[in-house]
Every structure is written in C-alpha cells, then in structure tokens.
Design a protein around this motif. Structure first.
Motif, mmCIF file in Angstrom:
data_model
loop_
_atom_site.group_PDB
_atom_site.id
_atom_site.type_symbol
_atom_site.label_atom_id
_atom_site.label_comp_id
_atom_site.label_asym_id
_atom_site.label_seq_id
_atom_site.Cartn_x
_atom_site.Cartn_y
_atom_site.Cartn_z
ATOM 1 N N PHE A 189 29.128 -25.860 6.729
ATOM 2 C CA PHE A 189 30.239 -25.366 7.543
ATOM 3 C C PHE A 189 30.827 -26.450 8.443
ATOM 4 O O PHE A 189 32.035 -26.492 8.669
ATOM 5 C CB PHE A 189 29.820 -24.128 8.336
ATOM 6 C CG PHE A 189 29.701 -22.917 7.470
ATOM 7 C CD1 PHE A 189 30.827 -22.310 6.927
ATOM 8 C CD2 PHE A 189 28.462 -22.400 7.147
ATOM 9 C CE1 PHE A 189 30.723 -21.210 6.097
ATOM 10 C CE2 PHE A 189 28.344 -21.293 6.317
ATOM 11 C CZ PHE A 189 29.479 -20.694 5.796
ATOM 12 N N LYS A 235 37.418 -18.654 13.056
ATOM 13 C CA LYS A 235 36.448 -17.551 13.081
ATOM 14 C C LYS A 235 36.221 -16.969 11.686
ATOM 15 O O LYS A 235 37.065 -17.078 10.810
ATOM 16 C CB LYS A 235 36.941 -16.421 14.002
ATOM 17 C CG LYS A 235 37.320 -16.856 15.408
ATOM 18 C CD LYS A 235 36.136 -17.248 16.218
ATOM 19 C CE LYS A 235 36.566 -17.557 17.655
ATOM 20 N NZ LYS A 235 35.662 -18.379 18.365
ATOM 21 N N THR A 236 35.079 -16.310 11.526
ATOM 22 C CA THR A 236 34.787 -15.568 10.301
ATOM 23 C C THR A 236 35.560 -14.254 10.340
ATOM 24 O O THR A 236 36.175 -13.905 11.351
ATOM 25 C CB THR A 236 33.284 -15.260 10.180
ATOM 26 O OG1 THR A 236 32.905 -14.409 11.267
ATOM 27 C CG2 THR A 236 32.459 -16.535 10.190
ATOM 28 N N LYS A 237 35.517 -13.482 9.237
ATOM 29 C CA LYS A 237 36.179 -12.172 9.215
ATOM 30 C C LYS A 237 35.645 -11.261 10.305
ATOM 31 O O LYS A 237 36.352 -10.413 10.824
ATOM 32 C CB LYS A 237 35.975 -11.503 7.858
ATOM 33 C CG LYS A 237 36.715 -12.149 6.734
ATOM 34 C CD LYS A 237 36.475 -11.348 5.449
ATOM 35 C CE LYS A 237 36.196 -12.297 4.324
ATOM 36 N NZ LYS A 237 35.843 -11.639 3.083
ATOM 37 N N LYS A 276 33.083 -19.845 12.977
ATOM 38 C CA LYS A 276 32.797 -20.355 11.633
ATOM 39 C C LYS A 276 32.126 -21.730 11.723
ATOM 40 O O LYS A 276 31.289 -22.068 10.906
ATOM 41 C CB LYS A 276 34.088 -20.463 10.823
ATOM 42 C CG LYS A 276 33.856 -20.841 9.381
ATOM 43 C CD LYS A 276 35.173 -20.864 8.650
ATOM 44 C CE LYS A 276 35.376 -20.039 7.476
ATOM 45 N NZ LYS A 276 34.889 -18.904 7.001
#
Length: 95
Positions: A57, A86-88, A93
């Motif tokens: 990542f 950001k992630t979902k 992230k």
C-alpha cells in the motif's frame, strides 16, 4: 571595471536563493520520483510487523502521490494526498 564587480555577487545571491527555496520545498507532496518510492517505503515500513501489506500500500500510495511521510509512523500531514486517500470503508489506505 569596478562597476561590474557587483555582477558576480548578484549571481551568487540568485543561486543561493534558488538553492534555499529548493531545500525548503523538499519533502512535500510530489517531491519524490516514482523510482524513489521503493526506498522511501522500505524505510516507512521498516518497523511494522506487517511488512508485506505495508509495502504494497505504501508503494501504491507513493506512485499516486509522489510522497511518503517522514519517519516510520505518523507525519501524514506532510503529504495530504497520501493522508486523504481512503478505503471504501473510510479507513486510511496509506500506511
């Protein structure tokens, strides 16, 4: 001849000013080239117990943002792109 003696001094001052701006700007967003991401992420992830996902990542974020925060943890305010991706689910992230 004495009238031209200020030109070398002025030239040196301009170079010094340009160098100072470059040094002050170092480390911010977009300061890395894609080829520098691997080394920056190796250091960023050097103290985690989850190296493989951290490196994955971190490198993904670095290629997008061209920035990795200093240190091995925190300091994300140095790289807003890195910090705000950001992630979902809304979690960060980038490590």
């Amino acid at each position: 001849m004495a009238r031209l003696s200020w030109l070398p001094v002025a030239f040196c001052l301009v170079l010094a000013f340009a160098f100072a701006i470059e040094v002050l700007d170092a480390g911010g967003e977009g300061s890395l080239g894609p080829e520098e991401c691997q080394n920056a992420c190796n250091y960023r992830c050097s103290e985690t117990h989850h190296k493989k996902p951290c490196l994955f990542f971190c490198n993904k974020c670095c290629v997008k943002c061209l920035c990795v925060p200093s240190g091995t943890y925190g300091n994300k305010e140095e790289c807003p792109c890195y910090n705000n991706w950001k992630t979902k689910e809304g979690a960060p992230k980038c490590p």
